[in-house]
Design a protein around this motif. Sequence first.
Motif, mmCIF file in Angstrom:
data_model
loop_
_atom_site.group_PDB
_atom_site.id
_atom_site.type_symbol
_atom_site.label_atom_id
_atom_site.label_comp_id
_atom_site.label_asym_id
_atom_site.label_seq_id
_atom_site.Cartn_x
_atom_site.Cartn_y
_atom_site.Cartn_z
ATOM 1 N N LEU A 1 -21.808 10.684 -3.567
ATOM 2 C CA LEU A 1 -20.878 9.779 -2.897
ATOM 3 C C LEU A 1 -19.484 9.940 -3.488
ATOM 4 O O LEU A 1 -19.321 9.996 -4.705
ATOM 5 N N GLU A 2 -18.495 9.983 -2.612
ATOM 6 C CA GLU A 2 -17.111 10.196 -3.039
ATOM 7 C C GLU A 2 -16.185 9.260 -2.273
ATOM 8 O O GLU A 2 -16.399 8.978 -1.088
ATOM 9 N N ILE A 3 -15.132 8.769 -2.941
ATOM 10 C CA ILE A 3 -14.116 7.929 -2.304
ATOM 11 C C ILE A 3 -12.813 8.711 -2.205
ATOM 12 O O ILE A 3 -12.358 9.308 -3.179
ATOM 13 N N ILE A 4 -12.211 8.709 -1.018
ATOM 14 C CA ILE A 4 -10.881 9.274 -0.808
ATOM 15 C C ILE A 4 -9.982 8.125 -0.371
ATOM 16 O O ILE A 4 -10.268 7.460 0.630
ATOM 17 N N SER A 5 -8.919 7.849 -1.106
ATOM 18 C CA SER A 5 -8.073 6.698 -0.795
ATOM 19 C C SER A 5 -6.656 7.123 -0.433
ATOM 20 O O SER A 5 -6.116 8.085 -0.975
ATOM 21 N N LYS A 6 -6.059 6.385 0.502
ATOM 22 C CA LYS A 6 -4.684 6.619 0.939
ATOM 23 C C LYS A 6 -3.954 5.279 1.016
ATOM 24 O O LYS A 6 -4.527 4.279 1.443
ATOM 25 N N ASP A 7 -2.696 5.276 0.620
ATOM 26 C CA ASP A 7 -1.899 4.056 0.582
ATOM 27 C C ASP A 7 -1.358 3.721 1.966
ATOM 28 O O ASP A 7 -0.772 4.569 2.631
ATOM 29 N N ASP A 8 -1.565 2.468 2.396
ATOM 30 C CA ASP A 8 -0.949 2.023 3.649
ATOM 31 C C ASP A 8 0.084 0.915 3.424
ATOM 32 O O ASP A 8 0.677 0.410 4.384
ATOM 33 N N ALA A 9 0.296 0.533 2.147
ATOM 34 C CA ALA A 9 1.289 -0.488 1.793
ATOM 35 C C ALA A 9 1.110 -1.772 2.614
ATOM 36 O O ALA A 9 2.058 -2.495 2.866
ATOM 37 N N THR B 1 -11.274 -0.372 4.846
ATOM 38 C CA THR B 1 -9.883 -0.798 4.789
ATOM 39 C C THR B 1 -9.787 -2.250 4.370
ATOM 40 O O THR B 1 -10.806 -2.945 4.257
ATOM 41 N N PHE B 2 -8.558 -2.723 4.152
ATOM 42 C CA PHE B 2 -8.299 -4.074 3.674
ATOM 43 C C PHE B 2 -7.297 -4.736 4.605
ATOM 44 O O PHE B 2 -6.177 -4.244 4.764
ATOM 45 N N GLY B 3 -7.698 -5.836 5.244
ATOM 46 C CA GLY B 3 -6.787 -6.597 6.077
ATOM 47 C C GLY B 3 -7.163 -6.580 7.547
ATOM 48 O O GLY B 3 -7.578 -5.553 8.085
ATOM 49 N N ALA B 4 -6.999 -7.731 8.200
ATOM 50 C CA ALA B 4 -7.333 -7.839 9.619
ATOM 51 C C ALA B 4 -6.446 -6.947 10.475
ATOM 52 O O ALA B 4 -6.911 -6.310 11.426
ATOM 53 N N LYS C 1 -3.378 2.931 10.548
ATOM 54 C CA LYS C 1 -3.829 3.698 11.708
ATOM 55 C C LYS C 1 -3.653 5.195 11.465
ATOM 56 O O LYS C 1 -4.574 5.994 11.719
ATOM 57 N N ALA C 2 -2.481 5.570 10.945
ATOM 58 C CA ALA C 2 -2.222 6.982 10.651
ATOM 59 C C ALA C 2 -3.165 7.500 9.572
ATOM 60 O O ALA C 2 -3.695 8.618 9.667
ATOM 61 N N ASN C 3 -3.387 6.674 8.545
ATOM 62 C CA ASN C 3 -4.318 7.062 7.475
ATOM 63 C C ASN C 3 -5.723 7.284 8.026
ATOM 64 O O ASN C 3 -6.410 8.236 7.645
ATOM 65 N N GLY C 4 -6.159 6.366 8.901
ATOM 66 C CA GLY C 4 -7.498 6.474 9.463
ATOM 67 C C GLY C 4 -7.688 7.780 10.211
ATOM 68 O O GLY C 4 -8.703 8.470 10.042
ATOM 69 N N LEU C 5 -6.700 8.134 11.036
ATOM 70 C CA LEU C 5 -6.788 9.387 11.789
ATOM 71 C C LEU C 5 -6.795 10.594 10.861
ATOM 72 O O LEU C 5 -7.544 11.551 11.064
ATOM 73 N N GLU C 6 -5.975 10.533 9.817
ATOM 74 C CA GLU C 6 -5.931 11.647 8.862
ATOM 75 C C GLU C 6 -7.239 11.770 8.087
ATOM 76 O O GLU C 6 -7.738 12.880 7.863
ATOM 77 N N LEU C 7 -7.796 10.644 7.711
ATOM 78 C CA LEU C 7 -9.069 10.671 6.981
ATOM 79 C C LEU C 7 -10.191 11.247 7.853
ATOM 80 O O LEU C 7 -11.045 11.988 7.372
ATOM 81 N N ILE C 8 -10.161 10.917 9.141
ATOM 82 C CA ILE C 8 -11.188 11.420 10.058
ATOM 83 C C ILE C 8 -10.970 12.894 10.373
ATOM 84 O O ILE C 8 -11.876 13.724 10.243
#
Length: 424
Positions: free
Chosen positions: A98-106, A130-133, A113-120
Amino acid sequence: MRRTHLTALGVSAMLLLSACGTGGSSDEENTGASGEIVSAADCADPKAAAEKITGTLKVGWSAPLSGPLAAAVGAVIDGMRARFAVANEAGGVNGVKLEIISKDDAFNPEKAKANGLELIQKDGVHVLETFGAGQVNAMADDQNEACVPLLFGQASVPQYKDAKNFPWTTEYLPEGGVEMKAVVEQLKKKYPDGVEVALAANQTESGQSYANGFKAAIKGTNITIVKEAPLTDPNAAVTTLKESGAKVLVDAGVTTDCLALTQAVGRSGWKPETFVQPANCVDGATLYAPAGDAADGQQIMVWLKDPGNALYKDDQAVKEYLSNAEKHGVKAPLNSYTVNGWAIGDLMVDAFTKAAASSDGLSRIGIIKAARTQSYAPPMFIDGVKWTMSVENSLGISGFKPFTWSASKKTFEAGGDVIDISGN
């Protein structure tokens, strides 16, 4: 499979509908023609959704790694990373690490949204978090279209618990109305003849979920809201709410409101007889202790064990958690957000393990099916509280234990038995 992107207005409308009594979906609503909860056949690439995961299972995080929430969310990821390290040390899930890849969305939904597409698309993650509604709202359409599970999203917006419209999305935090049912049960016990409440409400989706949930929960009771104020400026909100003369103050806020509202109340000289904080305000060291006497007696609903609380000094699960946290270099093992991350990681490991044992195997479709029918009691959940998901009800956390902050002891003290909100 119908999905709609939710604008801010749409979110507010859905929250209002939820507050007016919309509940879990029926079997018929949540299952397709084949009788399955989720079907890979609905995916743009069914083969990819059903493909067995080998080597490494990647979980992609879009999170506020900068800004005021960075420390709290960093602790969540730290706890999850440690739980994954324990699983990997034991051989992973059927040999898959298991591995975690994290990206900052500030904490910016557009960046999430951009991070999600890039991660996929670029990183090829198998699961998202993710964190936040606002972040869940921004990512949900894309990850559902791609058939990449977003598991245990750190949000509490009711529409994402709808398996028909968002079959590949699950949330971890209890929907605001669910938590507020427990809050109202406590208030009814303390004030059997009724009481007037001042409501401080954050204007985000999460805050409005709490506010609308509280309004729904008091219907049919003799608890009334005599004044409501937005938390845009905590000092202005307190000035308005104090004038109401209400005995009870309820914070329908997010993590950044917890300490700010308490300090504003302290500066005003107001002493509400009962001050209720939301469950996201659970870290005593950072959100209560700095406020001194102003935080004394504040009430909160809790579902996780606090490894720093003397109540759990002999608890075996806590001992094992602390031992593993130290072994894997956790920076702040007593921080409640770290424990939260560990528990979410534990839920993921359980879902991955159940998927691997299923007919679908350890695949994206196997994982989301396991997560949507998951029944599990994480060891770091308070005894009597479990995680429960079914076709009929995407409930998640089944109950809460009330606690009260003691300023002199700088700790939370038990304020009653577990309040079961599962309906079982």
